[in-house]
Design a protein around this motif. Sequence first.
Motif, PDB file in Angstrom:
ATOM      1  N   THR A   1       0.869  -1.174   0.000  1.00  0.00           N
ATOM      2  CA  THR A   1       0.000   0.000   0.000  1.00  0.00           C
ATOM      3  C   THR A   1       0.909   1.227   0.000  1.00  0.00           C
ATOM      4  OG1 THR A   1      -1.600  -1.193   1.341  1.00  0.00           O
ATOM      5  CG2 THR A   1      -1.862   1.204   1.214  1.00  0.00           C
ATOM      6  N   VAL A   2       0.777   2.056  -1.030  1.00  0.00           N
ATOM      7  CA  VAL A   2       1.672   3.198  -1.171  1.00  0.00           C
ATOM      8  C   VAL A   2       0.880   4.460  -1.506  1.00  0.00           C
ATOM      9  CG1 VAL A   2       3.617   1.792  -1.889  1.00  0.00           C
ATOM     10  CG2 VAL A   2       2.067   2.678  -3.603  1.00  0.00           C
ATOM     11  N   CYS A   3       1.501   5.611  -1.263  1.00  0.00           N
ATOM     12  CA  CYS A   3       0.886   6.901  -1.601  1.00  0.00           C
ATOM     13  C   CYS A   3       1.353   7.329  -2.982  1.00  0.00           C
ATOM     14  CB  CYS A   3       1.293   7.962  -0.583  1.00  0.00           C
ATOM     15  SG  CYS A   3       0.653   7.640   1.062  1.00  0.00           S
ATOM     16  N   GLN A   4       0.466   8.020  -3.665  1.00  0.00           N
ATOM     17  CA  GLN A   4       0.782   8.535  -4.986  1.00  0.00           C
ATOM     18  C   GLN A   4       2.011   9.424  -4.907  1.00  0.00           C
ATOM     19  OE1 GLN A   4      -2.487  10.653  -6.742  1.00  0.00           O
ATOM     20  NE2 GLN A   4      -1.296  11.323  -8.484  1.00  0.00           N
ATOM     21  N   SER A   5       2.921   9.304  -5.880  1.00  0.00           N
ATOM     22  CA  SER A   5       4.145  10.082  -6.021  1.00  0.00           C
ATOM     23  C   SER A   5       5.199   9.781  -4.966  1.00  0.00           C
ATOM     24  CB  SER A   5       3.851  11.584  -6.027  1.00  0.00           C
ATOM     25  OG  SER A   5       2.989  11.917  -7.112  1.00  0.00           O
ATOM     26  N   SER A   6       5.008   8.732  -4.144  1.00  0.00           N
ATOM     27  CA  SER A   6       6.034   8.374  -3.153  1.00  0.00           C
ATOM     28  C   SER A   6       7.092   7.478  -3.816  1.00  0.00           C
ATOM     29  CB  SER A   6       5.392   7.646  -1.979  1.00  0.00           C
ATOM     30  OG  SER A   6       4.862   6.402  -2.376  1.00  0.00           O
ATOM     31  N   THR A   7       8.264   7.397  -3.234  1.00  0.00           N
ATOM     32  CA  THR A   7       9.351   6.556  -3.707  1.00  0.00           C
ATOM     33  C   THR A   7       9.350   5.276  -2.871  1.00  0.00           C
ATOM     34  OG1 THR A   7      10.637   8.496  -4.318  1.00  0.00           O
ATOM     35  CG2 THR A   7      11.833   6.416  -4.063  1.00  0.00           C
TER      36      THR A   7
END
Length: 176
Positions: free
Chosen positions: A166-172
């Motif tokens: 699960t990741v946030c948009q524009s995160s690395t």
Amino acid sequence: TVSAVGSNRFYSVASNCAWINNVVAGTGGIVTYNVDANNTCSNRNCTISVFDGDGIIQSTATYTINQIGLTLPSCGGISGSTTVCQSSAQTYSISCSNATSYNWTVPSDWTSISGQGTSSISVAVGSTSGQVCVRPDNGSCPGSQVCSNVTVNQAPSCGGISGSTTVCQSSTQTYS
């Protein structure tokens, strides 16, 4: 044509096998006989003996009949890769004369996809190295088995991919 010697001026003939039959000592010294067709896979021979009027075998008038058997399949080598990757699809083929069917064998964990009975087979490669073999047949005579050694390169063994699911948009993110 044979001529008899001895006190009686006639002769007799005999065959030592069942496939030569109706052997007759005819007039004028002519021996006639019938030969059954050779429907076996091997050559065979038979002797027809001539006896003079006193029942003595005439070695100079005794002869052998050689009969050729059915023609065996004759093949070249198997065509196809000898070093393959596990789980790949491969095709193997062979060129034979006098063959009408083919019995292919592959290592035990390989799977035949298509072509069993024909001169070309497609397989799914398993993990085991071994031999791809084929025995040609012409319906009467099986040919000699032909084999090719095949080495299987194992597929790399890996665990699952690690990293955030699960990741946030524009995160690395880093995955391994």
